[in-house]
Design a protein around this motif. Structure first.
Motif: not given
Length: 444
Positions: A300-307
């Motif tokens: 979820d964290f990586f998705a917040k910044y890189i999608g």
């Protein structure tokens, strides 16, 4: 039509909302399913002596315990799309309790093999758990929700390594011999599963706004006609689903394999008694209390910044780390070093699992159950394939672990096939931001 009113945050210490009641009920149901599924594993040294099983026969029972789950997981996904998670879970728990209690009736290799095969069907409960939390939680936290419910459920695999020898000890204290004792001990997890089936039915519902039957009557969900087969075909035709199938084989398949062989490995390799070997083997599964959740959180964290690309990148990193640590673990000849590297290896295994199902809800929302079912089946397919390594007479468990580590490293590169179109990435980014806005608005 999409499911509405998904939760945008996880309130662990609350059961006021249907989303959180489902969250806690589904992970505990999966925990008990895992307990019943692998309850016999830490007792295998005694079963081997009682039924006079060969190494190849033990390998066959390990394969049987996970083989049937491949088929049942594929079938249970479309069934969830059709009838909802609530009824699907209720029936699999109640029916699955029967062979768990009945395995004590086995008198030879053949009957024991058949009971382990039947028990394996309960492993499909994982798909229902992931389906149910995917329906209940919004894009900003669905990875964490999926990972935590699955991880705490997988914890049953570690707890059973520790608890079943203790249950056996308690049974033996009544004066029965060990060959009758292991049979009586398996009744305990079977009873727990039977009761949980009814608990699940009365404490949960299919979606935030109600059960599927009522939602369809109100026109808020697609009609049931053709739903199962249509969703299954959509999933089968998507190559990304099969890439995730291979990836999940390399993480959850490895976890299932370790659950089956760890106690025996420590017993034979380091000359430990059954109780001590079980406790040490249980440490591997105990990492699920947080490790899989960490994998979902960082997805979820990586998705917040890189999608969505960020979710895939993180999956590659942890799966590669898993393969490397498994290779190192296989070479440890000192007990304390073996335990230490096993724990680090376990962290990577379970983070990989959490990261995989941080991606699954975004592959095809029209076929969520089928995608979850096929990917989930990959874990068991991987365990079946690994089982052949450990049943071979000319390959030791230590050598099998080394070869398995190399295969995991290769599987990590399957992540390059998991891609999303620019349109889908843009839409999911928008949905993610909307969920965050709703969460912040709720807090204020």
């Amino acid at each position: 039509m999409e499911v509405k009113n998904k939760a945008t945050q996880i309130n662990l210490f609350s059961i006021k909302t249907i989303q959180m009641r489902t969250f806690h009920t589904t992970w505990f149901a999966f925990f008990l399913a895992f307990f019943g599924w692998f309850g016999i594993a830490p007792l295998m040294a005694i079963v081997r002596e009682d039924l006079m099983l060969t190494k190849a026969q033990i390998g066959n029972t390990i394969i049987a315990s996970v083989a049937i789950t491949v088929l049942v997981r594929v079938l249970i996904g479309p069934l969830c799309d059709r009838i909802g998670a609530r009824k699907a879970y209720t029936w699999i728990l109640i029916l699955g309790s029967i062979p768990v209690m009945g395995i004590g009736l086995a008198q030879d290799y053949t009957t024991f093999l058949l009971f382990r095969l039947a028990i394996g069907a309960i492993g499909a409960s994982f798909v229902i758990t992931q389906y149910h939390t995917s329906v209940m939680f919004a894009p900003n936290c669905v990875g964490t929700a999926n990972a935590t419910t699955a991880g705490w459920g997988n914890l049953g695999g570690g707890v059973t390594q520790m608890v079943m020898p203790l249950i056996l000890t308690a049974v033996l204290s009544f004066g029965v011999d060990k060959f009758l004792g292991w049979r009586l001990a398996m009744i305990i997890p079977g009873i727990a599963l039977f009761i949980m089936g009814f608990v699940y039915y009365f404490l949960t519902q299919d979606a935030p706004d109600g059960n599927y039957k009522k939602l369809r009557e109100r026109g808020e969900l697609e009609p049931v006609k053709g739903k199962g087969m249509e969703s299954l075909m959509l999933a089968i035709k998507d190559y990304r689903v099969w890439a995730l199938f291979v990836i999940y084989a390399a993480c959850f398949g490895v976890e299932l394999t370790i659950n089956n062989v760890a106690a025996l490995y420590y017993h034979d390799q380091f000359q430990l008694d059954v109780k001590t070997a079980g406790i040490i083997a249980g440490l591997f599964g105990l990492m699920n209390i947080f490790a899989r959740s960490v994998g979902g959180y960082f997805s979820d964290f990586f998705a917040k910044y890189i999608g969505l690309r960020g979710r895939v990148l993180f999956l590659f990193i942890v799966l590669l780390g898993e393969g490397i640590m498994l290779i190192i673990f296989s070479q440890m000849s000192v007990l304390i070093l073996a335990v230490g590297t096993m724990i680090i290896f376990s962290l990577f295994v379970q983070m990989s699992e959490g990261a995989t199902f941080g991606i699954v809800p975004f592959i095809n929302k029209k076929a969520l159950g089928s995608v979850a079912g096929i990917v989930g089946a990959g874990g068991n397919a991987g365990a079946v394939a690994a089982g052949f390594l450990f049943r071979a007479e000319n390959i030791t468990i230590q050598q099998g672990l080394f070869f398995l580590g190399g295969l995991v490293v290769v599987a990590a590169f399957a992540t390059v096939l998991v891609r999303f179109s620019p349109e889908v990435q843009a839409a999911e980014k928008k949905a993610y931001e909307a969920a965050l806005s709703e969460r912040y608005a709720f807090k204020n």
